[in-house]
Design a protein around this motif. Sequence first.
Motif, mmCIF file in Angstrom:
data_model
loop_
_atom_site.group_PDB
_atom_site.id
_atom_site.type_symbol
_atom_site.label_atom_id
_atom_site.label_comp_id
_atom_site.label_asym_id
_atom_site.label_seq_id
_atom_site.Cartn_x
_atom_site.Cartn_y
_atom_site.Cartn_z
ATOM 1 N N VAL A 127 37.531 43.417 33.743
ATOM 2 C CA VAL A 127 37.765 44.685 34.446
ATOM 3 C C VAL A 127 36.451 45.222 35.030
ATOM 4 C CG1 VAL A 127 38.383 47.122 34.036
ATOM 5 C CG2 VAL A 127 39.917 45.291 33.304
ATOM 6 N N LYS A 128 35.352 44.969 34.333
ATOM 7 C CA LYS A 128 34.029 45.347 34.880
ATOM 8 C C LYS A 128 33.826 44.668 36.246
ATOM 9 C CE LYS A 128 29.365 45.607 35.351
ATOM 10 N NZ LYS A 128 29.134 44.781 36.538
ATOM 11 N N ASP A 129 34.130 43.377 36.322
ATOM 12 C CA ASP A 129 33.991 42.650 37.598
ATOM 13 C C ASP A 129 34.926 43.236 38.655
ATOM 14 O OD1 ASP A 129 32.139 40.938 36.450
ATOM 15 O OD2 ASP A 129 33.644 39.426 35.915
ATOM 16 N N LEU A 130 36.160 43.540 38.232
ATOM 17 C CA LEU A 130 37.149 44.087 39.166
ATOM 18 C C LEU A 130 36.699 45.441 39.713
ATOM 19 C CD1 LEU A 130 39.875 44.066 40.583
ATOM 20 C CD2 LEU A 130 40.936 44.851 38.451
ATOM 21 N N ILE A 131 36.166 46.273 38.843
ATOM 22 C CA ILE A 131 35.722 47.610 39.273
ATOM 23 C C ILE A 131 34.567 47.469 40.283
ATOM 24 C CG2 ILE A 131 34.660 49.780 38.492
ATOM 25 C CD1 ILE A 131 36.335 49.452 35.874
ATOM 26 N N ASP A 132 33.671 46.505 40.029
ATOM 27 C CA ASP A 132 32.602 46.228 41.015
ATOM 28 C C ASP A 132 33.216 45.856 42.361
ATOM 29 O OD1 ASP A 132 30.399 46.720 39.395
ATOM 30 O OD2 ASP A 132 30.227 44.634 38.721
ATOM 31 N N LEU A 133 34.219 44.974 42.330
ATOM 32 C CA LEU A 133 34.842 44.506 43.581
ATOM 33 C C LEU A 133 35.618 45.628 44.279
ATOM 34 C CD1 LEU A 133 36.098 41.019 42.337
ATOM 35 C CD2 LEU A 133 34.285 41.410 44.013
ATOM 36 N N LEU A 134 36.134 46.565 43.502
ATOM 37 C CA LEU A 134 36.847 47.698 44.097
ATOM 38 C C LEU A 134 35.870 48.655 44.785
ATOM 39 C CD1 LEU A 134 39.404 48.562 41.235
ATOM 40 C CD2 LEU A 134 39.997 47.715 43.520
ATOM 41 N N GLY A 135 34.600 48.537 44.433
ATOM 42 C CA GLY A 135 33.578 49.388 45.052
ATOM 43 C C GLY A 135 33.588 50.816 44.538
ATOM 44 N N VAL A 136 34.138 50.993 43.331
ATOM 45 C CA VAL A 136 34.168 52.335 42.739
ATOM 46 C C VAL A 136 32.772 52.672 42.224
ATOM 47 C CG1 VAL A 136 35.137 53.708 40.852
ATOM 48 C CG2 VAL A 136 36.571 52.071 42.080
ATOM 49 N N GLU A 137 32.393 53.921 42.360
ATOM 50 C CA GLU A 137 31.086 54.330 41.844
ATOM 51 C C GLU A 137 31.146 54.446 40.323
ATOM 52 O OE1 GLU A 137 27.966 57.990 42.077
ATOM 53 O OE2 GLU A 137 29.505 57.885 43.638
ATOM 54 N N PRO A 193 38.633 28.249 37.022
ATOM 55 C CA PRO A 193 37.692 27.849 38.080
ATOM 56 C C PRO A 193 37.805 28.729 39.324
ATOM 57 C CG PRO A 193 39.473 26.228 37.878
ATOM 58 C CD PRO A 193 39.657 27.218 36.766
ATOM 59 N N ARG A 194 38.950 29.408 39.468
ATOM 60 C CA ARG A 194 39.133 30.262 40.658
ATOM 61 C C ARG A 194 39.003 31.746 40.311
ATOM 62 N NH1 ARG A 194 44.714 28.917 42.423
ATOM 63 N NH2 ARG A 194 44.299 30.372 44.118
ATOM 64 N N TYR A 195 38.213 31.998 39.281
ATOM 65 C CA TYR A 195 38.092 33.372 38.767
ATOM 66 C C TYR A 195 37.727 34.378 39.862
ATOM 67 C CZ TYR A 195 36.332 37.348 36.063
ATOM 68 O OH TYR A 195 36.111 38.611 35.571
ATOM 69 N N TRP A 196 36.637 34.121 40.587
ATOM 70 C CA TRP A 196 36.157 35.114 41.555
ATOM 71 C C TRP A 196 37.089 35.244 42.747
ATOM 72 C CZ3 TRP A 196 33.204 38.909 40.308
ATOM 73 C CH2 TRP A 196 32.331 38.756 39.239
ATOM 74 N N GLU A 197 37.615 34.112 43.176
ATOM 75 C CA GLU A 197 38.570 34.122 44.296
ATOM 76 C C GLU A 197 39.775 35.003 43.946
ATOM 77 O OE1 GLU A 197 41.691 30.820 45.883
ATOM 78 O OE2 GLU A 197 39.803 30.070 45.037
ATOM 79 N N LYS A 198 40.304 34.797 42.732
ATOM 80 C CA LYS A 198 41.484 35.558 42.320
ATOM 81 C C LYS A 198 41.149 37.029 42.083
ATOM 82 C CE LYS A 198 43.786 31.885 39.787
ATOM 83 N NZ LYS A 198 44.239 31.639 38.408
#
Length: 325
Positions: free
Chosen positions: A139-149, A8-13
């Motif tokens: 990891v796709k979500d994480l890369i988006d959050l990292l702001g990598v091109e 339930p805390r996926y995005w927060e984490k």
Amino acid sequence: MDGNAPDPRYWEKMRLVAEVLKAVEGPIYIATHVDPDGDAIGSSLGLYRSLKALGKEAYWVAEPPRFLRFLPKEEEYSDPVDKLPVGATLVALDSAEPSRVVGVPVEGFVINIDHHGTNPRFGHIAVVDPSKAATAQMVKDLIDLLGVEWTAEIATPVLTGILTDTGNFRFANTTPEVLRVAAELVGYGVKLAELTDRLQFRPPSYFRLMGQVLSTVAFHFGGLLVTAHLPEEAKREEEDSDDFVGLIRYVEGSVVSVFLRKREEGVKVSIRSRGGVSAQNIALKLEGGGHVPAAGATLKDVDLDRAYELVLEAVAEELRRAGYL
Ligand code: AMP
Ligand code: MN
Ligand code: MN
């Protein structure tokens, strides 16, 4: 708690993980599970390339099986290490247990990103979401959050993880979201037809081995269970034997398939299921783990005959639970 429930805390984490990784100045080690599959290699290589793009001191510690070796370049590999430097960060990907992480000790600041319901949620930050089709999807979500091109170099391993863990979009974990993510990744320049073709390449010896393995196929419980094993004399071809459980699972009328491989430490068991039968339950009885439809275990210090006995017992119990026996 149901280990298979979504986090339930996926995005927060995941946001926290992104913030931590962006702030880290020291070395970041990226590692994955023993016997790495497409998701293990794809998710870890995709994250490694993203962190390098951010200018991080990142190390990718992995040993891809032959069919995935076309993905990394020589200079991207790092050697296994016995000890992490002080202040290191470790990202463990697709690893259902800390003991399954290979090539690095599980120490330092540990970030655990995985989608196995049986994951004990180890590490300082554990983002474990069994509703995700692949760790690569996370990891796709994480890369988006990292702001990598996004580039084709980053999208290709990430899509590889999604392709292999969804059986090329055929398994039940292929949600609309997975297809949307895949479409987006293809849009970044992945050569999809070339990639899926390449992922199926196997050496000539594999096809001979397939014949030997198929000659061991056996049916149990009136055909509900189909088994096969790697013949003793074919042990050196073991690296190429990963797919065989996926082959025998298509026997009409079967709800469980199990492929066994004798190794030095014991017998590795790969389990697939359908029709309300849980491969995960069977694996847990054998002290392994995994997903509901796909799981595995390593039976320590047993020979093949004993392994078959243990597998049959565990499968019978699960078939009874699911109402088949
Ligand atoms: P395999 O049969 O090796 O392809 O594994 C099927 C799934 O179960 C994969 O997601 C593996 O990561 C997982 N798995 C296999 N063996 C184990 C184990 N001993 N403990 C936990 N998870 C496992
Ligand atoms: Mn995996
Ligand atoms: Mn996976």
